[in-house]
Scaffold this active site. Structure first.
Site, PDB file in Angstrom:
ATOM      1  N   GLN A 107     -13.708   1.929  -1.715  1.00 41.25           N
ATOM      2  CA  GLN A 107     -13.721   0.477  -1.528  1.00 41.25           C
ATOM      3  C   GLN A 107     -14.966   0.058  -0.769  1.00 41.25           C
ATOM      4  OE1 GLN A 107     -10.116  -0.723   0.535  1.00 41.25           O
ATOM      5  NE2 GLN A 107      -9.115  -1.237  -1.406  1.00 41.25           N
ATOM      6  N   ALA A 114     -13.424 -12.200   5.041  1.00 42.28           N
ATOM      7  CA  ALA A 114     -13.352 -10.767   4.733  1.00 42.28           C
ATOM      8  C   ALA A 114     -13.112 -10.622   3.241  1.00 42.28           C
ATOM      9  CB  ALA A 114     -12.223 -10.113   5.523  1.00 42.28           C
ATOM     10  N   HIS A 167      -6.887   1.473   2.777  1.00 43.10           N
ATOM     11  CA  HIS A 167      -7.966   0.526   2.469  1.00 43.10           C
ATOM     12  C   HIS A 167      -9.041   0.634   3.557  1.00 43.10           C
ATOM     13  CE1 HIS A 167      -5.259  -2.784   4.559  1.00 43.10           C
ATOM     14  NE2 HIS A 167      -5.331  -1.677   5.243  1.00 43.10           N
ATOM     15  N   VAL A 225      -5.509 -12.229   6.020  1.00 43.76           N
ATOM     16  CA  VAL A 225      -6.357 -13.391   5.751  1.00 43.76           C
ATOM     17  C   VAL A 225      -5.502 -14.636   5.512  1.00 43.76           C
ATOM     18  CG1 VAL A 225      -8.437 -12.248   4.871  1.00 43.76           C
ATOM     19  CG2 VAL A 225      -6.514 -12.672   3.331  1.00 43.76           C
ATOM     20  N   ARG A 269      -4.232   6.466  -1.905  1.00 47.22           N
ATOM     21  CA  ARG A 269      -2.950   5.825  -2.242  1.00 47.22           C
ATOM     22  C   ARG A 269      -2.006   6.873  -2.794  1.00 47.22           C
ATOM     23  NH1 ARG A 269      -4.165   0.019  -3.189  1.00 47.22           N
ATOM     24  NH2 ARG A 269      -5.586  -0.369  -1.451  1.00 47.22           N
ATOM     25  N   TRP A 286       0.847  -1.207   0.000  1.00 45.75           N
ATOM     26  CA  TRP A 286       0.000   0.000   0.000  1.00 45.75           C
ATOM     27  C   TRP A 286       0.875   1.246   0.000  1.00 45.75           C
ATOM     28  CZ3 TRP A 286      -0.889  -4.414   2.823  1.00 45.75           C
ATOM     29  CH2 TRP A 286      -2.063  -5.122   2.494  1.00 45.75           C
TER      30      TRP A 286
HETATM   31  N1  PHE Z   1      -7.680  -4.444   1.868  1.00 49.97           N
HETATM   32  C1  PHE Z   1      -7.268  -5.160   0.691  1.00 49.97           C
HETATM   33  C2  PHE Z   1      -6.769  -4.148  -0.349  1.00 49.97           C
HETATM   34  O1  PHE Z   1      -7.009  -2.987  -0.214  1.00 49.97           O
HETATM   35  C3  PHE Z   1      -8.420  -5.972   0.098  1.00 49.97           C
HETATM   36  C4  PHE Z   1      -8.840  -7.106   0.986  1.00 49.97           C
HETATM   37  C5  PHE Z   1      -9.819  -6.921   1.949  1.00 49.97           C
HETATM   38  C6  PHE Z   1      -8.275  -8.363   0.843  1.00 49.97           C
HETATM   39  C7  PHE Z   1     -10.221  -7.965   2.744  1.00 49.97           C
HETATM   40  C8  PHE Z   1      -8.669  -9.415   1.635  1.00 49.97           C
HETATM   41  C9  PHE Z   1      -9.644  -9.192   2.589  1.00 49.97           C
HETATM   42  O2  PHE Z   1      -6.099  -4.506  -1.289  1.00 49.97           O
END
Ligand code: PHE
Length: 330
Positions: free
Chosen positions: A211, A297, A171, A254, A197, A152
Site C-alpha cells: 500500500q 489521508a 494497512h 476519516v 490480510r 480488516w
Molecule cells: N487504510 C485503508 C485501507 O487499508 C485505506 C485508507 C487510508 C482509507 C487512509 C482512508 C484513509 O483500506
C-alpha cells in the site's frame, strides 16, 4: 643418397611443414616401414661389410632419433599454435547477447510513486510490518470490540497471555499515528509498505500486498488539497488525461470518508483509493489540537496500480517468482 643429404632434406621438409598432416607425411617419407628413405638405408645394412655397417648404421640410427625428435618438436609447436589461434578473440565475429535482469514490476511502480510524490514535496516514511493492536486499530479510532475491525482480516501473532496484542499490519495507516506522535505539522508524507490480510487468495486478493499511505496535516488543509494532490499524482503516474469520481465511503479514521474512482482512456471506472479528512479522534490520540489542525489521508494498493498500468490480470503473478512473467517489464 648419403646420410648427410638425407639430413638436409629432412631438415628443410620439417622447416617448411605447417600442419600436423605434413609432419605425419614427413614421418612416412623418411621413417615409413615400407618405403621410408631412411628405412631403406637401414634395410640395406644387411648387405654391407662389418666396417660399413658400423659407420653407416650408427649414423643412420642417430639420424632416425634426430628426425623423431625434430618432428615431435614441430608437431608440439603446431598444436600449441593452433590452440592459441582458437582462443584468440575475433572482433569481427557477431557478439553474444548479454542477458540483463529487470526490475520487478512492483519495484518499478514503487519507485515511480516515490519519485512523483517527492516532486510534490512529500517526505517518504516507513514503519514496521509487525505492528501493535494499538497502532493498527485503537489509535485509528477502531477500539476493541468495534465492528469496523472486521473490515480488516487480521493475522494475529501468537504470544504470552495479557501482553500487548501484536499483529501483521493490515494497512499502512498505523504509520499515520506513529509519525504524528513524533512530528509537528505542517507536513506531508507518503508511506509505502507491505501489508497483510488473513484471507483466501484469488485473482484480486493476496495474503500480502503493498500500500501507499498519504497524509498531509496543517492549519488549513481541506478536501480541495486532497483532490489536487491525488489528481496530480494519477495524471503523472498514468501519463494521460483521467476522469475522477468521488464517492462517499466509510473508514473509522476519516470524516468525511471517500472512495476515489478513475477512468482511463476508453476504460471502465476503477476504484483506486480510500481517503478522507483525518478524524478528530485520531488527532486526539496523538495529542494534536483538532480545533487548529486539519489533514487529509489516503491509502491505495500498489499492486492494483501496477495491475492497471500494465494490464496484469492476476495479483498472484507478482508473487509467483516466475521470470517468464517479470521479464516482460523492461
Ligand atoms: N487504510 C485503508 C485501507 O487499508 C485505506 C485508507 C487510508 C482509507 C487512509 C482512508 C484513509 O483500506
Amino acid at each position: 643418397m648419403s646420410i648427410e643429404q638425407l639430413r638436409k632434406e629432412v631438415m628443410s621438409d620439417i622447416n617448411s611443414a605447417k600442419t600436423r598432416e605434413q609432419c605425419d607425411a614427413i614421418r612416412v617419407k623418411f621413417l615409413g616401414r615400407k618405403e621410408g628413405k631412411l628405412t631403406e638405408i637401414l634395410k640395406s645394412l644387411k648387405e654391407m661389410s662389418v666396417e660399413e655397417k658400423r659407420v653407416i648404421g650408427s649414423a643412420a640410427n642417430e639420424l632416425r632419433q634426430y628426425i623423431e625428435h625434430e618432428l615431435n618438436k614441430k608437431t608440439e609447436y603446431i598444436v600449441a599454435h593452433e590452440q592459441k589461434k582458437k582462443n584468440r578473440f575475433d572482433v569481427t565475429k557477431p557478439g553474444k547477447r548479454v542477458v540483463s535482469g529487470v526490475l520487478h514490476p512492483l519495484t518499478k511502480v514503487d519507485k515511480e510513486v516515490r519519485t512523483i510524490f517527492s516532486s510534490l514535496n512529500f517526505t517518504i516514511v516507513e514503519g514496521p510490518e509487525l505492528e501493535t493492536e494499538v497502532y493498527n486499530f485503537d489509535s485509528l479510532n477502531i477500539p476493541a470490540g468495534h465492528s469496523a475491525r472486521d473490515m480488516w482480516d487480521t493475522l494475529w501473532v501468537k504470544q504470552a497471555p495479557n501482553s500487548e496484542g501484536l499483529l501483521m499490519r493490515t494497512h499502512t495507516s498505523p504509520v499515520q499515528a506513529r509519525y504524528m506522535e513524533s512530528h509537528n505539522p505542517p507536513f506531508q508524507i507518503i508511506v509505502p509498505g507491505r501489508v497483510f490480510r488473513y484471507e483466501a487468495t484469488d485473482a484480486s486478493h493476496e495474503i500480502n500486498f503493498y500500500q501507499i499511505e498519504g497524509l498531509m496535516v496543517g492549519p488549513d488543509i481541506t478536501l480541495a488539497n486532497l483532490k489536487f494532490v491525488i489528481e496530480t499524482f494519477f495524471k503523472k503516474f498514468f501519463k494521460q488525461k483521467i476522469e475522477f469520481r468521488y464517492r462517499p465511503s466509510y473508514f473509522p479514521f476519516v470524516e468525511p470518508g471517500i472512495e476515489v474512482d478513475i477512468k482511463l482512456k476508453g476504460g471502465k471506472w476503477l476504484e483506486v483509493m480510500g481517503a478522507g479528512m483525518v478524524h478528530r479522534n485520531v488527532f486526539d490520540a496523538v495529542k494534536y489540537n483538532h480545533t487548529e489542525l486539519q489533514g487529509f489521508a489516503f491509502g491505495m494498493g500498489l499492486d492494483r496500480l501496477a495491475m492497471i498500468k500494465y494490464g496484469v490480470p492476476d495479483v498472484r503473478l507478482f508473487y509467483s517468482g516466475d521470470i517468464r512473467f517479470t521479464k516482460n517489464f523492461k
